[in-house]
Design a protein around this motif. Structure first.
Motif, PDB file in Angstrom:
ATOM      1  N   THR A   1      -2.698  -6.590  -4.463  1.00 24.48           N
ATOM      2  CA  THR A   1      -3.031  -7.201  -3.173  1.00 24.48           C
ATOM      3  C   THR A   1      -1.777  -7.509  -2.372  1.00 24.48           C
ATOM      4  N   TRP A   2      -0.708  -7.949  -3.046  1.00 25.70           N
ATOM      5  CA  TRP A   2       0.531  -8.261  -2.342  1.00 25.70           C
ATOM      6  C   TRP A   2       1.061  -7.028  -1.615  1.00 25.70           C
ATOM      7  N   SER A   3       1.003  -5.873  -2.269  1.00 27.21           N
ATOM      8  CA  SER A   3       1.472  -4.640  -1.635  1.00 27.21           C
ATOM      9  C   SER A   3       0.575  -4.255  -0.461  1.00 27.21           C
ATOM     10  N   ILE A   4      -0.736  -4.334  -0.673  1.00 25.52           N
ATOM     11  CA  ILE A   4      -1.665  -3.993   0.400  1.00 25.52           C
ATOM     12  C   ILE A   4      -1.422  -4.873   1.620  1.00 25.52           C
ATOM     13  N   MET A   5      -1.225  -6.162   1.404  1.00 20.55           N
ATOM     14  CA  MET A   5      -1.021  -7.090   2.520  1.00 20.55           C
ATOM     15  C   MET A   5       0.278  -6.795   3.271  1.00 20.55           C
ATOM     16  N   ALA A   6       1.319  -6.378   2.555  1.00 24.24           N
ATOM     17  CA  ALA A   6       2.585  -6.055   3.216  1.00 24.24           C
ATOM     18  C   ALA A   6       2.414  -4.866   4.154  1.00 24.24           C
ATOM     19  N   PHE A   7       1.697  -3.841   3.723  1.00 19.11           N
ATOM     20  CA  PHE A   7       1.453  -2.688   4.591  1.00 19.11           C
ATOM     21  C   PHE A   7       0.466  -3.030   5.700  1.00 19.11           C
ATOM     22  N   ASP A   8      -0.486  -3.878   5.408  1.00 19.23           N
ATOM     23  CA  ASP A   8      -1.473  -4.283   6.413  1.00 19.23           C
ATOM     24  C   ASP A   8      -0.802  -4.949   7.612  1.00 19.23           C
ATOM     25  N   ARG A   9       0.309  -5.644   7.388  1.00 18.99           N
ATOM     26  CA  ARG A   9       0.996  -6.343   8.473  1.00 18.99           C
ATOM     27  C   ARG A   9       1.905  -5.440   9.302  1.00 18.99           C
ATOM     28  N   SER A  10       2.098  -4.205   8.867  1.00 18.66           N
ATOM     29  CA  SER A  10       2.970  -3.300   9.605  1.00 18.66           C
ATOM     30  C   SER A  10       2.238  -2.635  10.759  1.00 18.66           C
ATOM     31  N   ALA A  11       2.812  -2.715  11.938  1.00 15.64           N
ATOM     32  CA  ALA A  11       2.207  -2.073  13.111  1.00 15.64           C
ATOM     33  C   ALA A  11       2.270  -0.551  13.019  1.00 15.64           C
ATOM     34  N   TYR A  12       3.137  -0.029  12.154  1.00 13.30           N
ATOM     35  CA  TYR A  12       3.237   1.421  11.979  1.00 13.30           C
ATOM     36  C   TYR A  12       2.071   1.985  11.183  1.00 13.30           C
ATOM     37  N   VAL A  13       1.405   1.148  10.385  1.00 14.55           N
ATOM     38  CA  VAL A  13       0.401   1.612   9.419  1.00 14.55           C
ATOM     39  C   VAL A  13      -1.001   1.488  10.002  1.00 14.55           C
ATOM     40  N   GLY A  14      -1.719   2.613  10.020  1.00  9.12           N
ATOM     41  CA  GLY A  14      -3.069   2.608  10.574  1.00  9.12           C
ATOM     42  C   GLY A  14      -4.167   2.811   9.555  1.00  9.12           C
ATOM     43  N   HIS A  15      -3.799   3.098   8.311  1.00  5.67           N
ATOM     44  CA  HIS A  15      -4.810   3.320   7.269  1.00  5.67           C
ATOM     45  C   HIS A  15      -4.119   3.136   5.922  1.00  5.67           C
ATOM     46  N   ILE A  16      -4.902   2.746   4.924  1.00  3.85           N
ATOM     47  CA  ILE A  16      -4.393   2.596   3.555  1.00  3.85           C
ATOM     48  C   ILE A  16      -5.324   3.341   2.612  1.00  3.85           C
ATOM     49  N   VAL A  17      -4.735   4.174   1.757  1.00  2.00           N
ATOM     50  CA  VAL A  17      -5.486   4.854   0.697  1.00  2.00           C
ATOM     51  C   VAL A  17      -5.067   4.243  -0.637  1.00  2.00           C
ATOM     52  N   VAL A  18      -6.027   3.735  -1.379  1.00  3.18           N
ATOM     53  CA  VAL A  18      -5.783   3.219  -2.728  1.00  3.18           C
ATOM     54  C   VAL A  18      -6.202   4.294  -3.719  1.00  3.18           C
ATOM     55  N   VAL A  19      -5.284   4.706  -4.579  1.00  4.98           N
ATOM     56  CA  VAL A  19      -5.610   5.729  -5.570  1.00  4.98           C
ATOM     57  C   VAL A  19      -5.794   5.046  -6.916  1.00  4.98           C
ATOM     58  N   CYS A  20      -6.973   5.246  -7.518  1.00  8.86           N
ATOM     59  CA  CYS A  20      -7.318   4.577  -8.768  1.00  8.86           C
ATOM     60  C   CYS A  20      -8.418   5.374  -9.476  1.00  8.86           C
ATOM     61  N   PRO A  21      -8.705   5.052 -10.741  1.00  7.64           N
ATOM     62  CA  PRO A  21      -9.817   5.728 -11.414  1.00  7.64           C
ATOM     63  C   PRO A  21     -11.128   5.450 -10.678  1.00  7.64           C
ATOM     64  N   PRO A  22     -11.994   6.436 -10.532  1.00  5.21           N
ATOM     65  CA  PRO A  22     -13.236   6.227  -9.778  1.00  5.21           C
ATOM     66  C   PRO A  22     -14.094   5.090 -10.315  1.00  5.21           C
ATOM     67  N   ARG A  23     -14.052   4.873 -11.622  1.00  4.56           N
ATOM     68  CA  ARG A  23     -14.876   3.813 -12.212  1.00  4.56           C
ATOM     69  C   ARG A  23     -14.384   2.420 -11.834  1.00  4.56           C
ATOM     70  N   ARG A  24     -13.172   2.317 -11.273  1.00 11.03           N
ATOM     71  CA  ARG A  24     -12.597   1.005 -10.958  1.00 11.03           C
ATOM     72  C   ARG A  24     -12.596   0.697  -9.461  1.00 11.03           C
TER      73      ARG A  24
END
Length: 248
Positions: free
Chosen positions: A35-58
């Protein structure tokens, strides 16, 4: 909307960390690590989308525990992780929505990345037309030895070495081509940058904070937690004086 899509690599099995469920959801200073990483990118005006890569079951678990409870404004989608990290980042890069010109690939186990460092690295890439990518890192401060068995063979000049971190940011076409070529050649690199480098493209190092630590084993949680709690305390003190530095 920014031109950059962030990729949060959260597909690890946690084998070295000792947690069968992985380490991305382990609580660090009151939030799941990723979550800490996601929030850091969320606050960047350069970033318009976030892709989280993880096992489908999770997917559902990660959204329920690490995304939905927090105030995150950037759209988030998922990509399925593969057998290796390279497989996972290739899948994530292919899952970047149309219209994004750049992708910033970051380890979900580096919760100390700041929005300031993210923005600085992105701006270097945007301002350097000849570069295909940038890698956050730090110049080596330790003396390095080349060793065979236990015998020292050489002491190379330290000034030429950097410790690579993430995020690693690339033009979307360059990183997709690099992954496709690596797959065709059966090449496995140590990071995403190595795939781009082997095509002869220019990748630059950008200095990031030295405390951009990666959590690999449980002992790493202690300094990471201490740094995050220190940042939170600094922010509370600043709020009392009317000054608001970014926690990013």
């Amino acid at each position: 909307m920014g031109d950059v899509c962030a990729v949060i690599a959260a597909g690890g099995t946690g084998s070295r960390f000792g947690n069968p469920g992985g380490k991305q959801l382990v609580s660090v200073a009151g939030k799941p690590m990723m979550t800490w990483s996601i929030m850091a990118f969320d606050r960047s005006a350069y970033v318009g989308h976030i892709v989280v890569v993880c096992p489908p079951r999770r997917r559902a678990e990660m959204r329920t525990l690490a995304i939905d409870p927090f105030e995150i404004h950037t759209p988030i989608s998922f990509a399925d992780s593969g057998e290796t990290r390279q497989d996972s980042t290739r899948a994530a890069v292919e899952a970047v929505p149309e219209g994004f010109r750049y992708v910033a690939i970051h380890d979900g186990a580096r919760p100390l990345i700041t929005t300031e460092a993210i923005n600085r690295a992105i701006s270097v890439l945007l301002d350097t037309s000849a570069a295909a990518g940038v890698v956050c890192g730090q110049p080596a401060i330790d003396t390095l030895k080349i060793v065979e068995g236990s015998r020292i063979c050489e002491t190379p000049p330290r000034s030429m070495y950097w410790a690579a971190q993430t995020p690693q940011i690339f033009g979307i076409d360059a990183i997709r081509q690099a992954h496709a070529q690596a797959l065709a050649d059966g090449f496995v690199g140590t990071d995403d940058s190595s795939l781009v480098e082997r095509m002869g493209a220019s990748v630059l190092c950008v200095q990031s904070p030295r405390d951009n630590l990666k959590v690999t084993v449980p002992e790493d949680l202690r300094p990471v937690t201490a740094i995050l709690l220190g940042r939170m305390s600094d922010a509370e003190c600043a709020q009392d004086t009317g000054m608001f530095p970014s926690l990013g």
